[in-house]
Write a protein that holds these residues in place. Structure first.
Motif, PDB file in Angstrom:
ATOM      1  N   LYS A 185      36.972  44.697  34.366  1.00  0.00           N
ATOM      2  CA  LYS A 185      37.269  45.748  35.336  1.00  0.00           C
ATOM      3  C   LYS A 185      36.005  46.501  35.684  1.00  0.00           C
ATOM      4  O   LYS A 185      35.111  46.643  34.851  1.00  0.00           O
ATOM      5  CB  LYS A 185      38.324  46.707  34.761  1.00  0.00           C
ATOM      6  N   PRO A 186      35.879  47.027  36.911  1.00  0.00           N
ATOM      7  CA  PRO A 186      36.880  46.917  37.986  1.00  0.00           C
ATOM      8  C   PRO A 186      36.756  45.641  38.821  1.00  0.00           C
ATOM      9  O   PRO A 186      37.679  45.243  39.474  1.00  0.00           O
ATOM     10  CB  PRO A 186      36.575  48.143  38.847  1.00  0.00           C
ATOM     11  N   TYR A 187      35.556  44.979  38.771  1.00  0.00           N
ATOM     12  CA  TYR A 187      35.388  43.790  39.627  1.00  0.00           C
ATOM     13  C   TYR A 187      34.324  42.821  39.106  1.00  0.00           C
ATOM     14  O   TYR A 187      34.000  41.849  39.773  1.00  0.00           O
ATOM     15  CB  TYR A 187      34.994  44.205  41.053  1.00  0.00           C
ATOM     16  N   TRP A 188      33.797  43.045  37.911  1.00  0.00           N
ATOM     17  CA  TRP A 188      32.663  42.266  37.424  1.00  0.00           C
ATOM     18  C   TRP A 188      33.055  40.841  37.026  1.00  0.00           C
ATOM     19  O   TRP A 188      34.156  40.601  36.541  1.00  0.00           O
ATOM     20  CB  TRP A 188      32.020  42.961  36.222  1.00  0.00           C
ATOM     21  N   VAL A 189      32.110  39.919  37.233  1.00  0.00           N
ATOM     22  CA  VAL A 189      32.297  38.532  36.807  1.00  0.00           C
ATOM     23  C   VAL A 189      31.209  38.217  35.791  1.00  0.00           C
ATOM     24  O   VAL A 189      30.013  38.263  36.108  1.00  0.00           O
ATOM     25  CB  VAL A 189      32.205  37.544  37.988  1.00  0.00           C
ATOM     26  N   GLU A 190      31.604  37.897  34.570  1.00  0.00           N
ATOM     27  CA  GLU A 190      30.639  37.612  33.508  1.00  0.00           C
ATOM     28  C   GLU A 190      29.831  36.360  33.844  1.00  0.00           C
ATOM     29  O   GLU A 190      30.393  35.340  34.266  1.00  0.00           O
ATOM     30  CB  GLU A 190      31.378  37.418  32.188  1.00  0.00           C
ATOM     31  N   PRO A 191      28.496  36.391  33.672  1.00  0.00           N
ATOM     32  CA  PRO A 191      27.642  35.241  34.013  1.00  0.00           C
ATOM     33  C   PRO A 191      28.099  33.930  33.388  1.00  0.00           C
ATOM     34  O   PRO A 191      28.194  32.911  34.077  1.00  0.00           O
ATOM     35  CB  PRO A 191      26.269  35.672  33.482  1.00  0.00           C
ATOM     36  N   LYS A 192      28.371  33.943  32.088  1.00  0.00           N
ATOM     37  CA  LYS A 192      28.772  32.705  31.414  1.00  0.00           C
ATOM     38  C   LYS A 192      30.053  32.144  32.020  1.00  0.00           C
ATOM     39  O   LYS A 192      30.163  30.933  32.261  1.00  0.00           O
ATOM     40  CB  LYS A 192      28.972  32.958  29.925  1.00  0.00           C
ATOM     41  N   THR A 193      31.020  33.023  32.280  1.00  0.00           N
ATOM     42  CA  THR A 193      32.294  32.575  32.846  1.00  0.00           C
ATOM     43  C   THR A 193      32.105  31.991  34.232  1.00  0.00           C
ATOM     44  O   THR A 193      32.724  30.981  34.587  1.00  0.00           O
ATOM     45  CB  THR A 193      33.295  33.748  32.909  1.00  0.00           C
ATOM     46  N   LEU A 194      31.228  32.614  35.029  1.00  0.00           N
ATOM     47  CA  LEU A 194      30.977  32.093  36.375  1.00  0.00           C
ATOM     48  C   LEU A 194      30.400  30.679  36.307  1.00  0.00           C
ATOM     49  O   LEU A 194      30.842  29.785  37.041  1.00  0.00           O
ATOM     50  CB  LEU A 194      30.031  33.014  37.142  1.00  0.00           C
ATOM     51  N   LEU A 195      29.434  30.463  35.428  1.00  0.00           N
ATOM     52  CA  LEU A 195      28.850  29.131  35.300  1.00  0.00           C
ATOM     53  C   LEU A 195      29.876  28.120  34.785  1.00  0.00           C
ATOM     54  O   LEU A 195      29.899  26.964  35.221  1.00  0.00           O
ATOM     55  CB  LEU A 195      27.633  29.174  34.384  1.00  0.00           C
ATOM     56  N   ASP A 217      47.128  51.811  43.771  1.00  0.00           N
ATOM     57  CA  ASP A 217      46.068  51.403  44.691  1.00  0.00           C
ATOM     58  C   ASP A 217      44.921  50.728  43.949  1.00  0.00           C
ATOM     59  O   ASP A 217      43.802  50.635  44.456  1.00  0.00           O
ATOM     60  CB  ASP A 217      45.525  52.620  45.453  1.00  0.00           C
ATOM     61  N   ASP A 218      45.190  50.255  42.745  1.00  0.00           N
ATOM     62  CA  ASP A 218      44.152  49.600  41.956  1.00  0.00           C
ATOM     63  C   ASP A 218      43.878  48.209  42.525  1.00  0.00           C
ATOM     64  O   ASP A 218      44.764  47.353  42.554  1.00  0.00           O
ATOM     65  CB  ASP A 218      44.609  49.497  40.498  1.00  0.00           C
ATOM     66  N   VAL A 219      42.651  47.987  42.959  1.00  0.00           N
ATOM     67  CA  VAL A 219      42.275  46.727  43.602  1.00  0.00           C
ATOM     68  C   VAL A 219      42.476  45.529  42.681  1.00  0.00           C
ATOM     69  O   VAL A 219      42.883  44.452  43.125  1.00  0.00           O
ATOM     70  CB  VAL A 219      40.799  46.784  44.067  1.00  0.00           C
ATOM     71  N   ILE A 220      42.225  45.714  41.393  1.00  0.00           N
ATOM     72  CA  ILE A 220      42.315  44.592  40.471  1.00  0.00           C
ATOM     73  C   ILE A 220      43.723  44.002  40.417  1.00  0.00           C
ATOM     74  O   ILE A 220      43.893  42.795  40.205  1.00  0.00           O
ATOM     75  CB  ILE A 220      41.860  45.016  39.048  1.00  0.00           C
ATOM     76  N   ASP A 221      44.756  44.815  40.652  1.00  0.00           N
ATOM     77  CA  ASP A 221      46.134  44.305  40.662  1.00  0.00           C
ATOM     78  C   ASP A 221      46.314  43.268  41.761  1.00  0.00           C
ATOM     79  O   ASP A 221      46.988  42.251  41.576  1.00  0.00           O
ATOM     80  CB  ASP A 221      47.126  45.455  40.855  1.00  0.00           C
ATOM     81  N   SER A 222      45.717  43.531  42.909  1.00  0.00           N
ATOM     82  CA  SER A 222      45.809  42.591  44.030  1.00  0.00           C
ATOM     83  C   SER A 222      45.135  41.271  43.684  1.00  0.00           C
ATOM     84  O   SER A 222      45.669  40.196  43.967  1.00  0.00           O
ATOM     85  CB  SER A 222      45.154  43.194  45.283  1.00  0.00           C
ATOM     86  N   GLU A 223      43.969  41.345  43.055  1.00  0.00           N
ATOM     87  CA  GLU A 223      43.237  40.121  42.729  1.00  0.00           C
ATOM     88  C   GLU A 223      43.937  39.316  41.638  1.00  0.00           C
ATOM     89  O   GLU A 223      43.922  38.082  41.654  1.00  0.00           O
ATOM     90  CB  GLU A 223      41.806  40.471  42.324  1.00  0.00           C
ATOM     91  N   ILE A 224      44.542  40.010  40.688  1.00  0.00           N
ATOM     92  CA  ILE A 224      45.278  39.298  39.634  1.00  0.00           C
ATOM     93  C   ILE A 224      46.484  38.585  40.236  1.00  0.00           C
ATOM     94  O   ILE A 224      46.799  37.450  39.852  1.00  0.00           O
ATOM     95  CB  ILE A 224      45.732  40.279  38.522  1.00  0.00           C
ATOM     96  N   LEU A 225      47.130  39.223  41.213  1.00  0.00           N
ATOM     97  CA  LEU A 225      48.284  38.596  41.861  1.00  0.00           C
ATOM     98  C   LEU A 225      47.888  37.329  42.613  1.00  0.00           C
ATOM     99  O   LEU A 225      48.596  36.321  42.572  1.00  0.00           O
ATOM    100  CB  LEU A 225      48.950  39.586  42.821  1.00  0.00           C
ATOM    101  N   VAL A 226      46.765  37.379  43.293  1.00  0.00           N
ATOM    102  CA  VAL A 226      46.285  36.187  44.002  1.00  0.00           C
ATOM    103  C   VAL A 226      46.038  35.070  42.998  1.00  0.00           C
ATOM    104  O   VAL A 226      46.399  33.904  43.222  1.00  0.00           O
ATOM    105  CB  VAL A 226      44.991  36.496  44.790  1.00  0.00           C
ATOM    106  N   ASN A 227      45.438  35.427  41.859  1.00  0.00           N
ATOM    107  CA  ASN A 227      45.175  34.432  40.826  1.00  0.00           C
ATOM    108  C   ASN A 227      46.467  33.863  40.245  1.00  0.00           C
ATOM    109  O   ASN A 227      46.533  32.678  39.892  1.00  0.00           O
ATOM    110  CB  ASN A 227      44.331  35.049  39.704  1.00  0.00           C
TER     111      ASN A 227
END
Length: 344
Positions: A227-237, A123-133
């Motif tokens: 993990k579990p859902y963070w987006v690094e600032p530099k990567t986002l930019l 039930d790990d949410v990150i698995d779902s997001e990695i699959l979409v990616n």
């Protein structure tokens, strides 16, 4: 209480009974002490020196407001708070780092096979997001016989029911994509609960399918880096700059989720990239990073679309809800980092 009945039957015994009751305060139980205090206030005498001395010896054991209730039996010295015995609380604002564990992206086909199996059983949410990616940016890792290799998983998915709305959407993605990884289908969720807040994955699935249709391999802005859902600032930019370079339209829902997932950590690394952003986006991200205090809103800006009241029968309630989440992050969680302004 037996002592209470005895006191009523023979008031002459009140003094020795009161002395016995005083010993109850050695028990550090507020409920028991409150009952004892109620009786002691009825039958005890403030002129009883023995009782007062006994109660004074138990002051440190008294719970709650018991000592105050028994003030007529105690001296002013006994009522004073011994500050040396108190524990002083000092607030220590320690910011816990969240960008600790990086998200592992599949590098080879076997990693994708393992990921799908893990998605089904966990039930790990990150698995779902990695699959979409995977179906956005890593379809090139699929071998020519991928459909055959994924048949066992397809059967499990077709026979499985997930209670998670998120997993239900991703299950549908897999069921449609396993026969043909390039297939673009229409998301059908009529059978799912209509509460929009439980469907936050839907616009991201739709964006992923749109990318398949347009041939884009750029990841979603909101795809977690840690993990579990963070987006690094530099990567986002960096992702925003990639979208600008490719002239790919930035989905506002995707951006709002990305902003809400971006911690104010390692901001120094992201600041130099602000200059590469288009003016409107630079204003938004400068504010999001805490570099600027100014909330620039005009009639046609991204922020105006973020804060404006959307009305009419065709309003996209899901997008409105997601922008509300982004607005909450911008207003309540972002604090200016004054020491970083000098770097601009």
């Amino acid at each position: 209480m037996i002592l209470e009945k005895l006191s009523k039957a023979n008031p002459k015994l009140n003094k020795p009974i009161a002395s016995l009751i005083a010993d109850i305060y050695v028990i550090s139980d507020l409920n028991i002490q409150e009952r004892a205090t109620k009786l002691l206030l009825k039958i005890g005498s403030e002129k009883d020196a023995v009782l007062s001395e006994k109660l004074a010896s138990y002051v440190s054991f008294m719970q709650g407001s018991i000592k105050t209730s028994l003030s007529k039996f105690l001296s002013e010295e006994d009522l004073l708070v011994d500050e040396s015995s108190l524990k002083h609380y000092h607030y220590n604002n320690q910011k816990v780092k969240v960008l600790v564990e990086e998200v592992e992206i599949p590098k080879v086909w076997n990693d994708i096979l393992f990921l799908i199996g893990r998605f089904i059983s966990s039930d790990d949410v990150i698995d779902s997001e990695i699959l979409v990616n995977v179906f956005i940016a890593q379809r090139h890792l699929f071998p020519s016989d991928y459909t055959k290799q994924l048949q066992p998983y397809l059967k499990q998915l077709e026979n499985n029911y997930f209670t998670s709305i998120l997993k239900t959407y991703v299950r549908s993605l897999l069921v449609n994509k396993i026969p043909n990884k390039d297939f673009v289908y229409k998301v059908n969720d009529k059978e799912l609960i209509t509460l929009n807040t439980l469907k936050l994955i839907k616009p991201l699935i739709q964006k992923a399918l749109q990318k398949n249709s347009e041939g884009s391999q750029l990841p979603l802005l909101s795809f977690p880096t840690h993990k579990p859902y963070w987006v690094e600032p530099k990567t986002l930019l960096e992702r925003i700059i990639q979208y600008q370079t490719a002239k790919e339209t930035i989905d506002k829902v995707d951006l709002s989720i990305a902003i809400s997932r971006m911690p104010r950590e390692n901001v120094e690394e992201a600041i130099p990239l602000l200059e590469k952003l288009h003016t409107e986006m630079k204003d938004l991200m400068s504010y999001s990073l805490g570099v600027s205090n100014e909330l620039k809103v005009n009639s046609s800006s991204v922020l105006s679309k973020l804060f404006q009241k959307v009305a009419g029968p065709n309003q996209d309630s899901e997008k409105l809800a997601l922008w509300a989440v982004a607005a909450e992050e911008l207003i309540f969680q972002m604090k200016p980092l004054k020491n970083l302004k000098k770097q601009l």
